[in-house]
Design an enzyme around this catalytic site. Structure first.
Site, PDB file in Angstrom:
ATOM      1  N   ASN A 105       1.081  -1.217   0.067  1.00 31.20           N
ATOM      2  CA  ASN A 105      -0.064   0.127   0.083  1.00 31.20           C
ATOM      3  C   ASN A 105       0.820   1.237  -0.003  1.00 31.20           C
ATOM      4  O   ASN A 105       1.518   1.591   1.070  1.00 31.20           O
ATOM      5  CB  ASN A 105      -0.885   0.001   1.191  1.00 31.20           C
ATOM      6  CG  ASN A 105      -1.745   1.266   1.346  1.00 31.20           C
ATOM      7  OD1 ASN A 105      -1.992   1.709   0.480  1.00 31.20           O
ATOM      8  ND2 ASN A 105      -2.457   1.480   2.606  1.00 31.20           N
ATOM      9  N   TRP A 106       1.280   2.064  -1.225  1.00 34.53           N
ATOM     10  CA  TRP A 106       2.091   2.949  -1.337  1.00 34.53           C
ATOM     11  C   TRP A 106       1.656   4.272  -0.649  1.00 34.53           C
ATOM     12  O   TRP A 106       2.256   5.216  -0.578  1.00 34.53           O
ATOM     13  CB  TRP A 106       2.268   3.191  -2.646  1.00 34.53           C
ATOM     14  CG  TRP A 106       3.058   1.836  -3.466  1.00 34.53           C
ATOM     15  CD1 TRP A 106       3.654   0.771  -2.848  1.00 34.53           C
ATOM     16  CD2 TRP A 106       3.803   2.085  -4.654  1.00 34.53           C
ATOM     17  NE1 TRP A 106       4.265   0.232  -3.574  1.00 34.53           N
ATOM     18  CE2 TRP A 106       4.418   0.961  -4.762  1.00 34.53           C
ATOM     19  CE3 TRP A 106       3.930   3.045  -5.651  1.00 34.53           C
ATOM     20  CZ2 TRP A 106       5.257   0.502  -6.119  1.00 34.53           C
ATOM     21  CZ3 TRP A 106       4.498   2.902  -6.691  1.00 34.53           C
ATOM     22  CH2 TRP A 106       5.264   1.806  -7.146  1.00 34.53           C
ATOM     23  N   LYS A 107       0.412   4.251  -0.416  1.00 28.80           N
ATOM     24  CA  LYS A 107      -0.425   5.555   0.068  1.00 28.80           C
ATOM     25  C   LYS A 107      -0.112   6.798  -0.639  1.00 28.80           C
ATOM     26  O   LYS A 107       0.111   6.492  -1.911  1.00 28.80           O
ATOM     27  CB  LYS A 107       0.373   5.765   1.555  1.00 28.80           C
ATOM     28  CG  LYS A 107       0.170   4.584   2.368  1.00 28.80           C
ATOM     29  CD  LYS A 107       0.128   4.427   3.810  1.00 28.80           C
ATOM     30  CE  LYS A 107      -0.088   3.483   4.739  1.00 28.80           C
ATOM     31  NZ  LYS A 107      -0.078   3.272   6.205  1.00 28.80           N
ATOM     32  N   HIS A 191      -9.482   1.597   4.433  1.00 28.31           N
ATOM     33  CA  HIS A 191      -8.321   1.706   5.357  1.00 28.31           C
ATOM     34  C   HIS A 191      -8.673   2.808   6.263  1.00 28.31           C
ATOM     35  O   HIS A 191      -9.241   3.846   6.063  1.00 28.31           O
ATOM     36  CB  HIS A 191      -7.042   2.202   4.302  1.00 28.31           C
ATOM     37  CG  HIS A 191      -5.997   2.243   4.939  1.00 28.31           C
ATOM     38  ND1 HIS A 191      -5.193   3.250   5.609  1.00 28.31           N
ATOM     39  CD2 HIS A 191      -4.752   1.310   4.785  1.00 28.31           C
ATOM     40  CE1 HIS A 191      -4.185   2.868   6.211  1.00 28.31           C
ATOM     41  NE2 HIS A 191      -3.783   1.737   5.606  1.00 28.31           N
ATOM     42  N   GLU A 193      -6.681   5.169   7.352  1.00 24.13           N
ATOM     43  CA  GLU A 193      -6.409   6.242   6.974  1.00 24.13           C
ATOM     44  C   GLU A 193      -7.703   7.017   6.415  1.00 24.13           C
ATOM     45  O   GLU A 193      -7.904   8.403   6.550  1.00 24.13           O
ATOM     46  CB  GLU A 193      -5.249   6.744   6.232  1.00 24.13           C
ATOM     47  CG  GLU A 193      -3.912   6.377   7.055  1.00 24.13           C
ATOM     48  CD  GLU A 193      -2.966   5.755   6.322  1.00 24.13           C
ATOM     49  OE1 GLU A 193      -2.920   5.560   5.267  1.00 24.13           O
ATOM     50  OE2 GLU A 193      -1.880   5.170   7.080  1.00 24.13           O
ATOM     51  N   GLU A 263      -5.868  -4.652  10.219  1.00 25.25           N
ATOM     52  CA  GLU A 263      -4.958  -3.650  10.487  1.00 25.25           C
ATOM     53  C   GLU A 263      -5.273  -2.779  11.661  1.00 25.25           C
ATOM     54  O   GLU A 263      -5.907  -1.970  11.638  1.00 25.25           O
ATOM     55  CB  GLU A 263      -4.986  -2.879   9.156  1.00 25.25           C
ATOM     56  CG  GLU A 263      -4.492  -3.377   8.053  1.00 25.25           C
ATOM     57  CD  GLU A 263      -3.786  -2.458   7.228  1.00 25.25           C
ATOM     58  OE1 GLU A 263      -2.985  -2.651   6.820  1.00 25.25           O
ATOM     59  OE2 GLU A 263      -4.166  -1.225   6.958  1.00 25.25           O
ATOM     60  N   GLY A 269       1.879   2.350  10.666  1.00 26.87           N
ATOM     61  CA  GLY A 269       2.950   3.616  10.487  1.00 26.87           C
ATOM     62  C   GLY A 269       3.666   3.964  11.692  1.00 26.87           C
ATOM     63  O   GLY A 269       4.171   5.067  11.751  1.00 26.87           O
ATOM     64  N   SER A 309       2.825  -1.800  10.334  1.00 31.64           N
ATOM     65  CA  SER A 309       4.280  -1.872  10.665  1.00 31.64           C
ATOM     66  C   SER A 309       4.877  -3.388  10.435  1.00 31.64           C
ATOM     67  O   SER A 309       5.756  -3.834  11.144  1.00 31.64           O
ATOM     68  CB  SER A 309       4.493  -1.668  12.037  1.00 31.64           C
ATOM     69  OG  SER A 309       4.055  -0.277  12.229  1.00 31.64           O
TER      70      SER A 309
HETATM   71  P1  PGA Z   1       2.481   0.409   7.653  1.00 30.40           P
HETATM   72  O1  PGA Z   1       1.075   0.524   6.861  1.00 30.40           O
HETATM   73  O2  PGA Z   1       3.158  -0.763   6.999  1.00 30.40           O
HETATM   74  O3  PGA Z   1       3.422   1.594   7.059  1.00 30.40           O
HETATM   75  O4  PGA Z   1       2.337   0.378   8.913  1.00 30.40           O
HETATM   76  C1  PGA Z   1       0.274  -0.521   6.760  1.00 30.40           C
HETATM   77  C2  PGA Z   1      -0.872   0.025   6.076  1.00 30.40           C
HETATM   78  O5  PGA Z   1      -1.476   1.196   6.287  1.00 30.40           O
HETATM   79  O6  PGA Z   1      -1.551  -0.742   5.326  1.00 30.40           O
END
Ligand code: PGA
Length: 349
Positions: A105-107, A191, A193, A263, A269, A309
């Site tokens: 997931n490159w965001k 997600h 976020e 998640e 993150g 993470s």
């Molecule tokens: P992260 O993100 O591996 O940077 O914690 C995971 C995600 O948000 O899918």
């Protein structure tokens, strides 16, 4: 159109593409010379059904009573029994038979040249991986570049969201159809976020999931509890609610096209990974919740990822767990070497 009908004894020369029949007593029914491509029949009594000279390409029959049913004279129950007895290991759904999926997931990262460079590096490193599905979910602006860079490789491309309407006055949004038309295969939905910063709710996640499925995309639906929810000891309640709402009205045949990513919000993150045991506990709970809603067979077939993470150092332990079938990787998916290490861990997991 939904219809309730009783006492059908003959359906003849119909075109029933993508018809869905559920919880119906269809015993002694006769289907003759029908176009039944894509038909889904669930939890029905099909005893003594007779299907003749029909096209059943892509048909799916699940959790049905089949005694006495024949297709072109072949007894279906006997055929199933023979298959089960002779190929039992193929039917034992467990971790080994579920598809492990490692998705990046490159965001909001990478320009187009950077995206191309990362994928060019990655595709060389993972070219020999066969048993893990590799997905890169990239920003909308990178989709075309990513699709071109990975053409003919074992890397699939996904988007990071889609809108639930097919088209219209939704400035700034992208529809599932637009993604599917490009050749995008996966889409991350719900997600944390998106839920936290863009006010997405279980209701809109549900609508997005349905829109994605209708467009032929494979949704990666994210669920997870906040830190204070875990501290209040309501993780299971939160997860069960999300699963029930996010997949509300989605049939078993469609659920099987979905991936679920567990998640925990507090692990995303932050560098704080859930322990492998914590990840396993919730992934197993998700599977048990699905089993209650859809039956054990369906629940056993769904790929459930862990995300939060996950990195090159901790991936092997996480994916070794019975109910953890891969990962949704943020930060570590931006480095080809780290992402490759995670993929290889899943290959052995
Ligand atoms: P992260 O993100 O591996 O940077 O914690 C995971 C995600 O948000 O899918």
């Amino acid at each position: 159109m939904n219809i309730k009908c009783e006492n059908i004894t003959l359906i003849s020369e119909c075109s029933s593409n993508d018809l869905h029949i559920e919880r119906s007593g269809l015993q002694n029914a006769a289907f003759s010379e029908n176009d039944m491509r894509g038909i889904v029949i669930e939890q029905c009594n099909l005893s003594n059904n007779c299907v003749r000279h029909s096209d059943l390409t892509g048909a799916c029959i699940e959790s049905c009573k089949l005694d006495g049913m024949t297709i072109d004279g072949i007894n279906v129950q006997q055929m199933m029994d023979f298959y089960k007895n002779n190929f039992k290991e193929n039917l034992t759904m467990n971790k080994a038979t579920r598809k492990a999926i490692i998705a990046g997931n490159w965001k909001m990262n990478k320009t187009r040249p950077e995206a191309k460079a990362l994928l060019d590096e990655l595709k060389g490193m993972v070219a020999d991986i066969k048993t893990v599905e590799i997905v890169a979910c990239v920003p909308f602006t990178n989709l075309e570049t990513a699709l071109a860079a990975t053409e003919g490789t074992n890397i699939k491309i996904g988007a990071e969201n889609c809108h639930f309407e097919k088209s219209g006055a939704f400035t700034g949004e992208i529809s599932a159809d637009m993604l599917a038309e490009m050749g995008v295969e996966y889409v991350v939905l719900g997600h944390s976020e998106r839920r936290q910063y863009f006010a997405e709710t279980d209701e809109t996640v549900n609508k997005r999931t349905k829109a994605a499925l209708a467009a032929g995309l494979k949704p990666i639906v994210c669920v997870g509890e906040l830190l204070w929810e875990r501290e209040c000891n309501i993780t299971e309640e939160v997860i069960a609610r999300q699963i029930k709402l996010d997949f509300f009205g989605i049939k078993a045949a469609d659920l099987k096209k979905c991936v679920i990513a567990y998640e925990p919000v507090w692990a995303i993150g932050t560098g704080k990974t859930a322990t492998a045991d914590q990840a396993e506990e919730v992934c197993a709970f998700i599977r048990a919740t699905l089993a209650k809603l859809y039956g054990a067979d369906v629940a056993e077939a769904i790929t459930i990822q862990y995300g939060g993470s996950m990195n090159a150092a901790n991936a092997a332990e996480l994916v070794s767990k019975k109910n953890v079938d891969g990962g949704l990787i943020g930060g570590a998916s931006l480095k080809a070497a780290d992402f490759t290490t995670i993929i290889k861990a899943a290959e052995n997991g």
